[in-house]
Design a protein around this motif. Structure first.
Motif, PDB file in Angstrom:
ATOM      1  N   LEU A  47       0.869  -1.172   0.000  1.00 49.71           N
ATOM      2  CA  LEU A  47       0.000   0.000   0.000  1.00 49.71           C
ATOM      3  C   LEU A  47       0.906   1.222   0.000  1.00 49.71           C
ATOM      4  CD1 LEU A  47      -2.527  -1.098   2.794  1.00 49.71           C
ATOM      5  CD2 LEU A  47      -2.708  -1.501   0.326  1.00 49.71           C
ATOM      6  N   ALA A  48       0.843   2.035  -1.032  1.00 52.70           N
ATOM      7  CA  ALA A  48       1.727   3.199  -1.163  1.00 52.70           C
ATOM      8  C   ALA A  48       1.032   4.452  -0.647  1.00 52.70           C
ATOM      9  CB  ALA A  48       2.116   3.393  -2.623  1.00 52.70           C
ATOM     10  N   GLY A  49       1.800   5.301   0.047  1.00 55.61           N
ATOM     11  CA  GLY A  49       1.216   6.544   0.561  1.00 55.61           C
ATOM     12  C   GLY A  49       2.170   7.246   1.506  1.00 55.61           C
ATOM     13  N   ASP A  50       1.735   8.198   2.176  1.00 52.32           N
ATOM     14  CA  ASP A  50       0.392   8.743   2.155  1.00 52.32           C
ATOM     15  C   ASP A  50       0.275   9.699   0.965  1.00 52.32           C
ATOM     16  OD1 ASP A  50      -2.040   9.999   2.702  1.00 52.32           O
ATOM     17  OD2 ASP A  50      -1.592  10.384   4.780  1.00 52.32           O
ATOM     18  N   MET A  51      -0.694   9.494   0.095  1.00 52.68           N
ATOM     19  CA  MET A  51      -0.847  10.329  -1.082  1.00 52.68           C
ATOM     20  C   MET A  51      -1.325  11.733  -0.747  1.00 52.68           C
ATOM     21  SD  MET A  51       0.301   8.478  -3.417  1.00 52.68           S
ATOM     22  CE  MET A  51       0.631   6.750  -3.805  1.00 52.68           C
ATOM     23  N   ALA A  52      -1.663  11.979   0.520  1.00 51.49           N
ATOM     24  CA  ALA A  52      -1.974  13.336   0.956  1.00 51.49           C
ATOM     25  C   ALA A  52      -0.709  14.178   1.072  1.00 51.49           C
ATOM     26  CB  ALA A  52      -2.704  13.313   2.295  1.00 51.49           C
ATOM     27  N   THR A  53       0.466  13.519   1.012  1.00 54.78           N
ATOM     28  CA  THR A  53       1.749  14.226   0.985  1.00 54.78           C
ATOM     29  C   THR A  53       2.534  13.664  -0.210  1.00 54.78           C
ATOM     30  OG1 THR A  53       3.751  14.729   2.256  1.00 54.78           O
ATOM     31  CG2 THR A  53       2.654  12.659   2.775  1.00 54.78           C
ATOM     32  N   ILE A  54       3.840  13.484  -0.124  1.00 45.76           N
ATOM     33  CA  ILE A  54       4.605  13.063  -1.307  1.00 45.76           C
ATOM     34  C   ILE A  54       4.411  11.596  -1.656  1.00 45.76           C
ATOM     35  CG2 ILE A  54       6.312  14.879  -0.941  1.00 45.76           C
ATOM     36  CD1 ILE A  54       8.222  12.754   0.133  1.00 45.76           C
ATOM     37  N   GLY A  55       3.864  10.800  -0.736  1.00 47.12           N
ATOM     38  CA  GLY A  55       3.464   9.434  -1.064  1.00 47.12           C
ATOM     39  C   GLY A  55       4.568   8.450  -1.342  1.00 47.12           C
ATOM     40  N   LYS A  56       5.743   8.633  -0.775  1.00 41.48           N
ATOM     41  CA  LYS A  56       6.863   7.730  -1.035  1.00 41.48           C
ATOM     42  C   LYS A  56       7.053   6.700   0.076  1.00 41.48           C
ATOM     43  CE  LYS A  56       9.407  10.826  -4.098  1.00 41.48           C
ATOM     44  NZ  LYS A  56      10.702  11.473  -4.392  1.00 41.48           N
ATOM     45  N   GLY A  57       6.109   6.639   1.012  1.00 43.97           N
ATOM     46  CA  GLY A  57       6.143   5.619   2.036  1.00 43.97           C
ATOM     47  C   GLY A  57       5.386   4.385   1.592  1.00 43.97           C
ATOM     48  N   GLU A  58       5.388   3.354   2.464  1.00 38.74           N
ATOM     49  CA  GLU A  58       4.719   2.111   2.094  1.00 38.74           C
ATOM     50  C   GLU A  58       4.297   1.325   3.321  1.00 38.74           C
ATOM     51  OE1 GLU A  58       7.608   0.033  -0.252  1.00 38.74           O
ATOM     52  OE2 GLU A  58       9.043  -0.162   1.390  1.00 38.74           O
ATOM     53  N   ILE A  59       3.172   0.660   3.209  1.00 32.82           N
ATOM     54  CA  ILE A  59       2.728  -0.358   4.179  1.00 32.82           C
ATOM     55  C   ILE A  59       2.809  -1.692   3.462  1.00 32.82           C
ATOM     56  CG2 ILE A  59       0.858  -1.186   5.637  1.00 32.82           C
ATOM     57  CD1 ILE A  59      -0.220   1.684   5.724  1.00 32.82           C
ATOM     58  N   LEU A  60       3.582  -2.618   3.998  1.00 37.05           N
ATOM     59  CA  LEU A  60       3.769  -3.934   3.383  1.00 37.05           C
ATOM     60  C   LEU A  60       3.051  -4.978   4.239  1.00 37.05           C
ATOM     61  CD1 LEU A  60       7.563  -3.704   2.437  1.00 37.05           C
ATOM     62  CD2 LEU A  60       5.576  -3.050   1.065  1.00 37.05           C
ATOM     63  N   LEU A  61       2.042  -5.607   3.666  1.00 35.94           N
ATOM     64  CA  LEU A  61       1.227  -6.578   4.387  1.00 35.94           C
ATOM     65  C   LEU A  61       1.738  -7.982   4.098  1.00 35.94           C
ATOM     66  CD1 LEU A  61      -2.304  -5.019   3.795  1.00 35.94           C
ATOM     67  CD2 LEU A  61      -0.796  -4.761   5.780  1.00 35.94           C
ATOM     68  N   THR A  62       2.119  -8.693   5.143  1.00 39.74           N
ATOM     69  CA  THR A  62       2.795  -9.970   4.987  1.00 39.74           C
ATOM     70  C   THR A  62       1.864 -11.167   4.979  1.00 39.74           C
ATOM     71  OG1 THR A  62       3.137 -10.059   7.401  1.00 39.74           O
ATOM     72  CG2 THR A  62       4.889  -9.080   6.076  1.00 39.74           C
ATOM     73  N   ALA A  63       0.590 -10.977   5.351  1.00 38.63           N
ATOM     74  CA  ALA A  63      -0.352 -12.108   5.392  1.00 38.63           C
ATOM     75  C   ALA A  63      -1.270 -12.104   4.179  1.00 38.63           C
ATOM     76  CB  ALA A  63      -1.184 -12.032   6.677  1.00 38.63           C
TER      77      ALA A  63
END
Length: 270
Positions: free
Chosen positions: A254-270
């Motif tokens: 899941l890429a975001g936060d698109m409310a800002t520059i959006g270069k972070g990520e949530i990686l879901l392992t399950a």
């Protein structure tokens, strides 16, 4: 290895600042000199000997604090080497500004654990309060480096303004983990609470699940990032047998936060 021991005489009734008790600061002092050190500021600040029974040999290797309390703040703040072991719980700001060494807490820890820390390892065998690795008012960033391992759960807004470093919990992160994060890694084996990563600019949040995802994150599908293998090897090298199991090869991003520059990520392992 010889240790300098501090045994709590009785449960404190007001907040006590233990930032003065780090191995490098006490190595050249005698036991009597250590007992006369003032803990904190103010006319009524206690001396070490009023609060603790001190024994052992001063040195730059190890301090053991027997007994704990949520009113004992700044344990290990500024630690730059050696080991501090707490046989109990601590209050807020433990490990603040650490640059090296190891802080081992047998119980729980309060708010702002490891804020502005730049290095070292912190292991909390209980749970931790809000703003783990977070920035206090006036701080530009929160956690700046090092590794934090929590066996229990973590409160809200962990990693607030975090810049670097790795935070791992075997439990669950509370709401808004990774708030305004600009770098580093938050890794949970149990999952994230609601709305992780608000205003996340950069950085990586890893876990099996999220209670509720913010609408400003974009689902990028399943990926096979090399960085997960690098993170797993790094954590195994730093924590040894305490390290969590290696991360899987494929995760959902899941890429975001698109409310800002959006270069972070949530990686879901399950």
């Amino acid at each position: 290895m010889s240790a300098l021991s501090f045994k709590l005489r009785q449960a404190p009734t007001s907040v006590i600042d233990l930032s003065a008790l780090i191995p490098s600061s006490l190595a050249s002092l005698s036991v009597s000199e250590i007992e006369n050190l003032v803990l904190g500021d103010g006319l009524h600040a206690p001396r070490v000997g009023d609060v603790f029974a001190v024994s052992g040999t001063p040195g730059d290797a190890m301090i053991v604090i027997s007994g704990g309390s949520s009113l004992i703040d700044y344990v290990g703040a500024g630690l730059d080497g050696g080991t501090i072991t707490v046989e109990g719980s601590v209050g807020g700001y433990a490990g603040r500004g650490m640059t090296g060494g190891c802080l081992d807490i047998a119980g729980d820890a309060g708010v702002f654990l490891a804020s502005t820390a730049k290095g070292g390892v912190i292991h909390v065998k209980g749970s931790v309060g809000d703003f783990l690795g977070g920035a206090r008012p006036g701080d530009k960033f929160g956690l700046l480096g090092g590794t934090v391992l929590v066996d229990g759960n973590v409160g809200e807004r962990a990693g607030e303004r975090m810049r670097r470093g790795t935070v791992i919990t075997k439990g669950k992160f509370g709401a808004a983990a990774g708030s305004r994060m600009v770098g580093g890694t938050l890794w949970t084996e149990a999952g994230f609470g609601p709305h992780p990563g608000p205003l996340l600019r950069r950085g990586t949040l890893i876990g099996p699940s999220v209670d509720e995802v913010l609408p400003t994150f974009a689902d990028c599908g399943r990926i096979d990032p090399v960085i997960l293998r690098i993170i797993s090897r790094y954590v195994a090298d730093v924590l040894g047998p305490l390290a969590p199991s290696a991360l899987p090869g494929k995760v959902r991003k899941l890429a975001g936060d698109m409310a800002t520059i959006g270069k972070g990520e949530i990686l879901l392992t399950a």
